[in-house]
Write an enzyme that holds these catalytic residues in place. Structure first.
Site, PDB file in Angstrom:
ATOM      1  N   GLU A 254      45.796  53.639  45.171  1.00 46.32           N
ATOM      2  CA  GLU A 254      45.642  52.191  44.992  1.00 46.32           C
ATOM      3  C   GLU A 254      45.834  51.784  43.527  1.00 46.32           C
ATOM      4  O   GLU A 254      46.423  50.740  43.241  1.00 46.32           O
ATOM      5  CB  GLU A 254      44.271  51.733  45.499  1.00 46.32           C
ATOM      6  CG  GLU A 254      44.132  51.761  47.008  1.00 46.32           C
ATOM      7  CD  GLU A 254      45.106  50.819  47.709  1.00 46.32           C
ATOM      8  OE1 GLU A 254      45.515  49.806  47.111  1.00 46.32           O
ATOM      9  OE2 GLU A 254      45.468  51.107  48.863  1.00 46.32           O
TER      10      GLU A 254
ATOM     11  N   TYR B  10      40.534  43.355  44.580  1.00 46.09           N
ATOM     12  CA  TYR B  10      41.502  43.893  45.540  1.00 46.09           C
ATOM     13  C   TYR B  10      41.326  45.403  45.728  1.00 46.09           C
ATOM     14  O   TYR B  10      41.229  45.902  46.854  1.00 46.09           O
ATOM     15  CB  TYR B  10      42.941  43.604  45.086  1.00 46.09           C
ATOM     16  CG  TYR B  10      43.941  44.382  45.909  1.00 46.09           C
ATOM     17  CD1 TYR B  10      44.360  43.906  47.147  1.00 46.09           C
ATOM     18  CD2 TYR B  10      44.421  45.625  45.482  1.00 46.09           C
ATOM     19  CE1 TYR B  10      45.237  44.643  47.931  1.00 46.09           C
ATOM     20  CE2 TYR B  10      45.294  46.365  46.266  1.00 46.09           C
ATOM     21  CZ  TYR B  10      45.707  45.863  47.487  1.00 46.09           C
ATOM     22  OH  TYR B  10      46.558  46.601  48.271  1.00 46.09           O
TER      23      TYR B  10
ATOM     24  N   ASP C   1      47.231  41.813  49.752  1.00 45.90           N
ATOM     25  CA  ASP C   1      48.299  42.007  48.773  1.00 45.90           C
ATOM     26  C   ASP C   1      49.462  41.085  49.131  1.00 45.90           C
ATOM     27  O   ASP C   1      49.332  40.199  49.985  1.00 45.90           O
ATOM     28  CB  ASP C   1      48.732  43.473  48.728  1.00 45.90           C
ATOM     29  CG  ASP C   1      49.426  43.936  50.007  1.00 45.90           C
ATOM     30  OD1 ASP C   1      49.473  43.163  50.998  1.00 45.90           O
ATOM     31  OD2 ASP C   1      49.940  45.074  50.023  1.00 45.90           O
TER      32      ASP C   1
END
Length: 350
Positions: A45, A128, A146
């Site tokens: 990520e 996020y 996203d």
């Protein structure tokens, strides 16, 4: 009445069509009891922030080969990690990667926390990324939004308000669809849908598992969404870079300041990237202009660099020499590798 989007329909599609990625546990394996590795989820990520899957895949394999777990990464030398990251861009991520790994080891016994709130206390992990890790690694209730998810939601609900203005609305819509079970698989399913079917151009609506529920498809406007506000024109900055070599083959490099662009990375001595006067060269030498301008684009500006080269036997005023057999252009960030490609022919040894 138009169908309501069904998360289970998308999950069934994902079970059959999930993309194979080196950091992902396939849905069948996960349902058979194979748990995702939080370290690999976190690492992927961080790498995927503002970067494509194709660009990240090789870096991820390299990192997990060199440092297979968070303790190994925490114990790594800063310079080795920065060199391994070179070329992936957004170098603050690499600095925070080390800080986060060391915080996980020092403050959490080498185990990543499993909630959004606790994850956000770690360096480099924002809303996020914390949602992605909590969801994918631990199946926590968290909505991951996203660019792919924004595009899917804007089409599914025919949201014509342009991004980024529509982001809160799209996030709320995504949250409302997120099921109570299989959190990680569902969030990855929406991202896969956006990456493979609900693509930016020419979406393959005819094979989409949510096609009957998609309002933009019904209105014939899917390819027009999401709308975006016009981008501001990027300014152009200028700079000078000095590439100095000794006759024994050593190259003069310096470690850039921790803060700022390319922070902590190796680079060639040079000026600030602005219209300010250039600093003095790092050593007295017969400096030659290569006549080739290096151009590079960052997120917020374009850069043009004048490249000057020279040989020297003198001690420089800044930077440090790296022996030729210990120097690898691959350890440099992309813009510095471009400079090397321009300068190296002029500094070839006889």
């Amino acid at each position: 009445m138009r169908e309501t989007p069904d998360p289970q329909t998308l999950l069934s599609w994902y079970d059959d069509h999930a993309r194979a990625m080196p950091w992902r546990v396939p849905p069948a394996d996960k349902q058979a009891g194979v748990a995702p590795d939080p370290y690999r989820v976190w690492l992927s990520e961080i790498m995927l922030q503002q970067t494509t899957v194709a660009a990240v895949r090789g870096y991820f394999i390299k990192f997990t080969t060199l440092w297979p777990n968070v303790r190994a990464l925490a114990a790594a030398e800063d310079a080795d990690v920065m060199a391994a990251w070179a070329g992936l861009g957004y170098y603050a991520r690499a600095r925070n990667l080390l800080k986060c790994a060391r915080a996980v080891v020092a403050d959490h016994g080498g185990q990543f926390p499993d909630t959004v709130e606790a994850l956000q206390t770690l360096p480099g992990i924002g809303p996020y990324t914390s949602a992605a890790i909590a969801s994918i690694a631990f199946d926590r209730q968290a909505t991951v939004v996203d660019g792919n998810v924004e595009r899917v939601m804007s089409r599914l609900y025919a949201v014509e308000v342009p991004l980024p203005t529509s982001k809160p609305e799209l996030t709320a819509l995504a949250t409302g669809l997120t099921p109570d079970a299989r959190q990680g698989d569902y969030n990855q399913a929406v991202m896969d849908l956006g990456a493979t079917i609900c693509t930016p151009k020419s979406p393959a609506c005819g094979i989409c598992p949510w096609m009957d529920a998609c309002q933009a498809r019904a209105q014939g406007i899917a390819a027009e969404l999401p709308k975006k506000l016009p981008k501001k024109q990027k300014p152009t900055r200028l700079g000078i870079v000095y590439v100095l070599r000794r006759r024994d083959g050593a190259w003069l490099l310096e470690t850039r300041p921790e803060k700022g662009l390319l922070g902590g990375m190796l680079g060639w001595p040079g000026s600030d990237w602005s219209d300010a006067p250039a600093p003095a060269p790092p050593a007295t030498a017969d400096w030659q202009d290569t006549g080739v301008e290096v151009r590079h684009t960052f997120t917020h500006f374009h850069l043009k660099l004048q490249v000057l080269t020279a040989f020297t036997a003198l001690q420089p005023d800044r930077g440090h020499f790296i022996a030729h057999d210990r120097f690898s252009p691959a350890d440099l960030p992309t813009v510095m590798r471009k400079v090397y490609d321009v300068a190296s022919p002029a500094l070839a040894l006889d």
